[in-house]
Design a protein around this motif. Structure first.
Motif, PDB file in Angstrom:
ATOM      1  N   PHE A 154      -2.758   2.467  -8.257  1.00 46.25           N
ATOM      2  CA  PHE A 154      -3.740   2.315  -7.250  1.00 46.25           C
ATOM      3  C   PHE A 154      -3.416   1.319  -6.133  1.00 46.25           C
ATOM      4  N   GLU A 155      -3.876   1.601  -5.140  1.00 46.39           N
ATOM      5  CA  GLU A 155      -3.538   1.133  -3.977  1.00 46.39           C
ATOM      6  C   GLU A 155      -4.611   0.261  -3.410  1.00 46.39           C
ATOM      7  N   LYS A 156      -4.101  -0.890  -2.939  1.00 42.60           N
ATOM      8  CA  LYS A 156      -5.209  -2.060  -2.400  1.00 42.60           C
ATOM      9  C   LYS A 156      -5.728  -1.505  -1.170  1.00 42.60           C
ATOM     10  N   ILE A 157      -7.147  -1.523  -1.120  1.00 40.66           N
ATOM     11  CA  ILE A 157      -7.804  -1.259   0.027  1.00 40.66           C
ATOM     12  C   ILE A 157      -8.068  -2.532   1.075  1.00 40.66           C
ATOM     13  N   ILE A 158      -7.292  -2.452   2.305  1.00 43.96           N
ATOM     14  CA  ILE A 158      -7.459  -3.234   3.044  1.00 43.96           C
ATOM     15  C   ILE A 158      -8.894  -3.553   3.904  1.00 43.96           C
ATOM     16  N   VAL A 159      -9.543  -4.352   3.899  1.00 39.64           N
ATOM     17  CA  VAL A 159     -10.899  -4.309   4.477  1.00 39.64           C
ATOM     18  C   VAL A 159     -10.648  -5.023   5.570  1.00 39.64           C
ATOM     19  N   THR A 160     -11.109  -4.374   6.936  1.00 42.45           N
ATOM     20  CA  THR A 160     -11.059  -4.921   8.064  1.00 42.45           C
ATOM     21  C   THR A 160     -12.377  -5.055   8.675  1.00 42.45           C
ATOM     22  N   GLU A 161     -12.576  -6.425   9.528  1.00 46.29           N
ATOM     23  CA  GLU A 161     -13.975  -6.802   9.708  1.00 46.29           C
ATOM     24  C   GLU A 161     -14.015  -6.249  11.257  1.00 46.29           C
TER      25      GLU A 161
END
Length: 277
Positions: free
Chosen positions: A270-277
């Motif tokens: 699994f790769e971490k999803i980087i959430v951008t605002e």
């Protein structure tokens, strides 16, 4: 507009039009395609593309001058298989005929693209060696905070092969969110979505999650009721199917390098999803 400016614009337009015309009238010739070609990239359906070496495959296409073609394919180092077919150029397309079935290929930028039976293969005259993903080492003494966030399952390693995770290829897609010792997994398989709620804690070097309800859910490779994740030092999470994993107390797998045996355990990354605002 001055006369000098009009002449400059007319000349510029003329150069541009000549460029467009030279592109459109380019005729594909035999010398463009004759030679040895290698399949360095393929995809199935609308799934992500991957190197055939990820599946233990190697495909070489030898296009000959006499309209003949030989395709040599091998899997897992077995004896290569050679298929003979025919080819020709028609309307700037490459037509390849095998067993009375003709496929149309595109030639562009020195590459040949062939799509047949839902599989797209891209051929190049330079062979690209496959470089498999080498997992990082498990992080020692991780905390729950280290596992929190949104994760997407991107890669699976099974039966000695690595393959991208997508609905067209592995048959499923999966994502996971972790927060405060609770997790939710969303599994999409055969177009159906299943949500599983889990809870757990960090034990040793692993996050151990167990399903809140007794509803059975999972894929043909692993179940979702009891899961153990290692956080790797390259930032990925590794899930090892509980029935297949031979782990030591620190969460590392048994090393088969000395015996030379292929590791047939099923792992998903699994790769971490980087959430951008």
């Amino acid at each position: 507009m001055s006369k000098k400016m009009r002449l400059w614009m007319a000349g510029t337009v003329g150069v541009l039009m000549a460029g467009f015309m030279s592109v459109s009238v380019y005729a594909l010739e035999e010398k463009d395609v004759i030679g040895t070609w290698y399949v360095n990239e393929l995809s199935m359906g609308e799934g992500a593309s991957f190197h055939p070496g990820a599946m233990g495959m190697e495909v070489t296409v030898d296009i000959k001058e006499d309209g003949k073609m030989e395709t040599t394919s091998s899997v897992y180092g077995e004896e290569p298989e050679v298929d003979e077919s025919e080819w020709k150029i028609e309307n700037d397309k490459i037509l390849m005929t095998h067993n009375d079935q003709t496929g149309e290929c595109e030639y562009k930028d020195g590459k040949i693209t062939l799509t047949a039976d839902g599989t797209t293969m891209i051929l190049s005259q330079e062979k690209e060696e496959y470089e498999p993903y080498v997992p990082g080492k498990p992080v020692e003494n991780p905390t729950m905070k280290d596992f929190e966030g949104e994760w997407s399952c991107t890669l699976m390693e099974a039966f000695g092969m690595q393959m991208p995770v997508n609905a067209d290829f592995t048959g499923f897609e999966m994502s996971m969110s972790v927060e405060d010792g609770k997790a939710e997994i969303i599994l999409i398989e055969s177009g159906e979505e299943t949500k599983v709620e889990l809870q757990g804690d960090v034990e040793g070097n692993a996050l151990v999650l167990k399903a809140v309800t007794e509803d059975e859910a999972g894929t043909m490779f692993f179940s979702l009721d009891n899961m153990k994740f290692n956080l790797l030092d390259d930032g990925k999470l590794c899930l090892i199917a509980e029935d297949d994993a031979e782990e030591s107390d620190d969460g590392e797998e048994a090393d088969d390098s000395e015996t030379g045996e292929v590791d047939f355990s099923v792992k998903t990354y699994f790769e971490k999803i980087i959430v951008t605002e």
